[in-house]
Design a protein around this motif. Structure first.
Motif, PDB file in Angstrom:
ATOM      1  N   VAL A 119       0.893  -1.136   0.037  1.00 51.58           N
ATOM      2  CA  VAL A 119      -0.071   0.139   0.071  1.00 51.58           C
ATOM      3  C   VAL A 119       0.975   1.229   0.094  1.00 51.58           C
ATOM      4  O   VAL A 119       0.647   2.299  -0.606  1.00 51.58           O
ATOM      5  N   GLU A 120       1.940   1.173   0.513  1.00 53.74           N
ATOM      6  CA  GLU A 120       2.762   2.396   0.797  1.00 53.74           C
ATOM      7  C   GLU A 120       3.577   2.608  -0.485  1.00 53.74           C
ATOM      8  O   GLU A 120       3.852   3.655  -1.015  1.00 53.74           O
ATOM      9  N   TYR A 121       3.948   1.509  -1.213  1.00 57.69           N
ATOM     10  CA  TYR A 121       4.372   1.675  -2.713  1.00 57.69           C
ATOM     11  C   TYR A 121       3.368   2.411  -3.426  1.00 57.69           C
ATOM     12  O   TYR A 121       3.679   3.241  -4.205  1.00 57.69           O
TER      13      TYR A 121
ATOM     14  N   ILE B 226      -9.011   0.882 -13.204  1.00 57.59           N
ATOM     15  CA  ILE B 226      -8.846  -0.518 -12.253  1.00 57.59           C
ATOM     16  C   ILE B 226      -7.637  -0.175 -11.008  1.00 57.59           C
ATOM     17  O   ILE B 226      -8.001  -0.795 -10.088  1.00 57.59           O
ATOM     18  N   ALA B 227      -6.707   0.434 -11.559  1.00 63.22           N
ATOM     19  CA  ALA B 227      -5.607   0.452 -10.791  1.00 63.22           C
ATOM     20  C   ALA B 227      -5.991   1.369  -9.419  1.00 63.22           C
ATOM     21  O   ALA B 227      -5.668   0.974  -8.292  1.00 63.22           O
ATOM     22  N   SER B 228      -6.606   2.479  -9.611  1.00 70.87           N
ATOM     23  CA  SER B 228      -7.168   3.274  -8.569  1.00 70.87           C
ATOM     24  C   SER B 228      -8.305   2.553  -7.710  1.00 70.87           C
ATOM     25  O   SER B 228      -8.091   2.788  -6.567  1.00 70.87           O
ATOM     26  N   ALA B 229      -9.218   1.916  -8.497  1.00 67.72           N
ATOM     27  CA  ALA B 229     -10.113   1.310  -7.573  1.00 67.72           C
ATOM     28  C   ALA B 229      -9.544   0.140  -6.696  1.00 67.72           C
ATOM     29  O   ALA B 229     -10.045   0.340  -5.441  1.00 67.72           O
ATOM     30  N   TYR B 230      -8.617  -0.567  -7.211  1.00 64.51           N
ATOM     31  CA  TYR B 230      -7.867  -1.553  -6.342  1.00 64.51           C
ATOM     32  C   TYR B 230      -6.877  -0.851  -5.218  1.00 64.51           C
ATOM     33  O   TYR B 230      -6.867  -1.334  -4.181  1.00 64.51           O
ATOM     34  N   TYR B 231      -6.464   0.383  -5.363  1.00 61.86           N
ATOM     35  CA  TYR B 231      -5.688   0.948  -4.573  1.00 61.86           C
ATOM     36  C   TYR B 231      -6.828   1.329  -3.344  1.00 61.86           C
ATOM     37  O   TYR B 231      -6.235   1.277  -2.310  1.00 61.86           O
ATOM     38  N   ALA B 232      -7.715   1.789  -3.672  1.00 58.80           N
ATOM     39  CA  ALA B 232      -8.860   1.995  -2.647  1.00 58.80           C
ATOM     40  C   ALA B 232      -9.111   0.846  -1.735  1.00 58.80           C
ATOM     41  O   ALA B 232      -9.325   0.904  -0.666  1.00 58.80           O
ATOM     42  N   HIS B 233      -9.466  -0.158  -2.587  1.00 62.62           N
ATOM     43  CA  HIS B 233      -9.931  -1.448  -1.884  1.00 62.62           C
ATOM     44  C   HIS B 233      -8.673  -1.773  -1.002  1.00 62.62           C
ATOM     45  O   HIS B 233      -9.019  -2.340  -0.123  1.00 62.62           O
TER      46      HIS B 233
END
Length: 911
Positions: free
Chosen positions: A538-540, A580-587
């Motif tokens: 997550v920090e990455y 997709i990448a932003s959605a999974y970042y939130a998830h």
């Protein structure tokens, strides 16, 4: 009467080589009463006859994930665990388990790494041998590891039925070792033989060879405890020798050659593997269940190619090898070639194997021979035979199905034979690809631990089998392969050697899989182990975020193999990869905050909860307009937003309607790939449209799950169009017929259609909420949870709904009956409910949206249509009309709507 039905120690029954000095303990209870829960328990552990630890009577109901709280267990000891439990009805029960510990850190082994002197590019299988004398023993334990894979025999007897030991790990950091009790095999004069093959270590892997090392090597120590209790060791050192036996070639991709006429070569001195002895990876005990023979299958029929070559059909796509029992002439050479499918002319279809030769060769001795390849495996249903004439006897062949030996924990059935076959395909896809690591396919020159495939399938996998230890081992290697900046490899173990990666879903496995395991097994141990890795990932992402907290950089796989992909996008679907990448970042950030809460990290809960809110706000600004329209309204994008709660409350209804409209636009068919498919059905259930989810499930035409089944699939396909509607194969070279990602729908079958899902981690509390869908009249599932068996069966027939449930002791459930308001709170026990309904779920095979080509595939339906539409289905317009549905045609002729409605009724009654 209260009963202890099972005791688990580190999720194992009576483990023989426990690798955890402070393991989690668990037990399951049974009772013939209802509403039974545990009120107290006591654990006593003995070391032989001596007391080791007594917990005393502990008040509490916890029974599924109880951390052992005594002094650390000793290495190489045999213990007895005695359990007493008390329940709320004043009853008590006892249970007993036995277990032995391994070496937690094998620091006192005296063995050295030894190797052979074959050329670096060899594929032969050297045999390491040691002859030794022994006096009578009271205990004999063999500790064994290898760079490569091995089999071991003591005095001619196989020591283990495990395959591909020591397994695949991040070899540079850690190697597993196995422990075998060989007391019964020790004689006054002994011969210990260890045969090795390249395996993952030095063989062909991901387009190259020798990814980890150039030669096989072994590390072994036989510990003999004599009758007077003194210890003697026989360890690998320069006194060992090596020779070549009858396994003359072996590679995972290419196959094996066994020559029964081969005379073993003269023994030669071994050499010390100096690099390994100087910089040896850490040796760790076996981390999960081994690969074993899960099933034996006979061929179902003998076929022949146009040139007369015999082909065995085993009736099921699988991973494994074929055993041959045969008495041939001396030197007779028999060749077996493996494939998943046949071409239209009946030949083996091998284009999807790419460079994998998938061929085993056996040379007969002249006597009765048994050939069992031990250092390779294949993905196959069909096997061509050369060297045995045109009609080899079927009873000479047995398929050995190989996979990680994890316990089955789910059963499913329903009124649709096609859906039942789909369930079987999901299970077969899992057992074929869980071969020590979660691989992507068992047949071609790949078979790698792709993180994305594992991430999307993990929840279904953990429903089907007890895969907790399997994934715990693999996640440890994921963390080892994680880069210093937190980036996660796309493949684990990381054979690419390229450090980190950043693709959404693939790298998100670092977070999503540990949380899924916690939800389904309830053991915080997995979060304790993986939290540093979860946080690092997550920090990455956080370091790469835009000022609006979005992920909009780096390589992305996107919605891999989605059908809505556009020209020039390769295998990536049309959904915006950065959405997709932003959605999974939130998830992932939300899941990390939840994990922090479980672990009592209050400050990090607040930090990541705030970050999650900021990501959602940025996502809404970037991808959702002020009126609630999504930028790029693909099925995958809409499902992600709905399932991950990424939209504002006032926009959710419009986004849900957009998803419905998208499905309608595609005549009720999906267009999703690896990312969208696992979430689409759940998103529809979340917005209350199980009717549409049911329609997606039951579509029999292309694309869909049952299209594959109707094409004869016995495992899950990699691509929706692996076999096209015209019968041709995809020609991309990436066309596996055994690839479990799209099998993630299995989770929906259990949790939504049948309706069994955890309300609390580990099923301590259970939600039971069956969903009725048109075309399914009954469904039933069994789930073996950490607390015991949950069963739910529902039926809707003749205007009567019947629901049966079974709830394990020490749990509670909320039951939501179909078409009834509210819920019923239930304790353990069995219950049944029946009540009248006006609902009719009679299956309708065809609908107004079914293409004519699908109807014409059924002979009876074709006869009806030909009579009703004379000349239209075989004339010049036939090809055009075949792609049309009744809805498309009804406006083309007077009275068409009534005509086609009558036709539809007749077809469904007939078919």
């Amino acid at each position: 009467m209260l009963k202890v039905s099972k005791i688990l120690i580190d999720r194992q029954e009576n483990p023989a080589a426990l690798s955890e000095p402070t393991p989690y303990l668990g037990w399951q209870l049974e009772s013939d009463r209802q509403n039974v829960h545990q009120t107290a328990y006591r654990i006593c552990i003995r070391d032989g006859l001596m007391p080791f630890w007594d917990s005393g009577r502990i008040t509490g109901s916890e029974s599924a994930a109880v951390r052992y709280a005594g002094p650390p267990l000793n290495e190489e000891c045999r213990y007895t665990l005695e359990l007493t439990v008390w329940d709320n009805h004043g009853e008590s029960a006892q249970g007993k388990a036995e277990f032995s510990t391994a070496l937690f850190a094998p620091r006192f082994l005296t063995a050295q790494w030894i190797t052979h002197t074959l050329a670096d590019n060899h594929s032969e299988c050297p045999v390491f041998v040691r002859h030794f004398s022994a006096e009578p023993v009271q205990k004999a334990r063999l500790y064994l590891s290898a760079c490569g894979i091995y089999t071991v025999r003591l005095n001619g007897q196989e020591v283990s039925q495990d395959w591909f030991a020591p397994g695949w790990t991040e070899y540079a950091s850690r190697l597993q070792y196995q422990v075998y009790d060989v007391t019964a095999l020790i004689q006054p004069e002994n011969t210990l033989e260890i045969t090795t093959a390249n395996g993952w270590y030095a063989g062909y892997l991901n387009g190259t060879r020798q990814v980890y090392g150039k030669q096989t090597a072994i590390f072994a120590e036989l510990s003999l405890t004599c009758m007077d209790s003194h210890r003697v060791t026989v360890a690998t050192d320069v006194r060992w020798q090596w020779y070549l036996g009858q396994h003359r070639e072996a590679e995972f991709y290419h196959g094996e050659r066994i020559d029964r006429t081969a005379v073993p070569t003269a023994p030669q001195p071994v050499v010390l593997a100096e690099d390994l002895n100087a910089h040896a990876p850490a040796l760790v005990p076996q981390q999960c269940e081994p690969v074993r023979v899960l099933e034996r299958r006979a061929p179902v029929q003998l076929l022949h190619t146009p040139d007369g070559t015999p082909i065995l059909d085993f009736g099921q796509n699988m991973a494994g090898v074929v055993r041959l029992d045969w008495q041939g002439s001396p030197g007779q050479e028999i060749t077996l070639r493996f494939a998943e499918a046949l071409t239209p002319d009946g030949s083996l279809y091998t284009a999807n194997l790419r460079t994998a030769k998938a061929t085993d060769t056996f040379v007969c001795s002249g006597g009765k021979d048994t050939f069992v390849p031990r250092f390779t495996y294949h993905g196959f249903r069909y096997v061509s035979i050369a060297g045995m004439g045109g009609n080899p006897p079927l009873d000479a062949f047995t398929a050995l199905v190989l996979g990680t030996d994890a316990a089955a924990t789910a059963q499913f059935s329903c009124s649709s034979p096609l859906v039942n076959r789909l369930w079987a395909n999901i299970v077969w896809g899992q057992r074929s690809n869980f071969v020590d690591v979660p691989t992507d396919c068992p047949q071609r020159d790949e078979r790698l631990g792709w993180t994305g495939d594992a991430a999307v399938f993990c929840r279904t996998a953990a429903q089907n089998e007890d895969v907790y230890r399997f994934f715990r081992k693999w996640l440890a290697d994921l963390a080892i392969g994680q880069a210093a900046d937190g980036g996660v490899p796309h493949i684990v173990p990381n054979v690419n050697g390229q450090g980190s990666g950043g693709a959404a879903v693939w790298c998100d496995a670092a977070v999503t899989i540990p949380w899924t395991l916690y939800e389904l097994y309830g053991e915080r141990d997995i979060l304790e182990r993986q939290y540093p890795s979860m946080k690092a990932w997550v920090e990455y992402m956080r370091r790469q975020e835009t000022p609006d907290h979005l992920r909009q950089c780096g390589f992305q796989h996107g919605d891999w193999l989605a059908l809505d992909r556009e020209e020039g996008r390769g295998n990536r679907g049309s959904t915006d990869a950065y959405l997709i990448a932003s959605a999974y970042y939130a998830h992932c950030t939300r899941l990390l905050a939840k994990a922090a809460a479980v672990l009592g990290k209050a400050q990090e809960v607040a930090e990541y909860t705030a970050l999650h809110r900021a990501i959602c706000s940025g996502f809404q600004q970037e991808y959702i307009t002020a009126t609630g329209r999504v930028v790029g309204e693909t099925q995958t994008a809409l499902a992600l937003i709905l399932l991950f709660d990424l939209a504002r409350a006032e926009h959710r209804d419009r986004i849900a309607q957009s998803l419905v409209q998208n499905l309608d636009k595609h005549q009720g068919h999906l267009t999703t790939g690896f990312i969208g498919t696992p979430i689409l059905m759940d998103a529809l259930s979340k917005i209350g449209r199980n009717d549409l989810a049911g329609k997606l499930l039951l579509n029999e035409d292309f694309p869909g799950w049952l299209y594959e089944v109707r094409c004869g699939a016995t495992t899950m396909w990699e691509r929706w169009d692996s076999v096209r509607p015209d019968g041709s194969f995809d020609e991309s070279g990436m066309n596996s017929f055994n690839h479990y990602a799209f099998g993630a729908v299995g989770d929906w079958l259990l949790e939504q259609l049948v309706g069994i899902r955890p309300a609390e981690p580990g099923y301590r509390a259970i939600t039971l909420q069956p969903q009725l869908i048109q075309g399914i009249t009954q469904a039933c599932a069994l789930r073996t949870t950490p607390y015991g068996r949950v069963r739910l069966a529902w039926q809707c027939l003749n205007h009567l709904i019947t629901v049966e449930v079974e709830i394990p002791a020490n749990t509670t459930a909320q039951l939501f009956l179909p078409e009834q308001e509210g819920s019923i709170t239930l304790g353990s026990g069995s219950y049944q409910y029946s009540y009248a309904t006006e609902t009719d779920l009679t299956p309708q095979r065809f609908t107004m949206d079914t293409p004519l080509r699908t109807m014409l595939a059924d002979a009876d339906a074709k006869a009806v249509l030909s009579a009703a539409l004379p000349g239209m289905l075989d004339g010049p317009a036939a090809a055009f009309l075949a792609g049309k549905s009744f809805n498309d045609l009804k406006g083309m002729m007077p009275g068409g709507e009534a005509l086609f409605a009558q036709l539809l009724t007749k077809l469904n009654q007939l078919c």
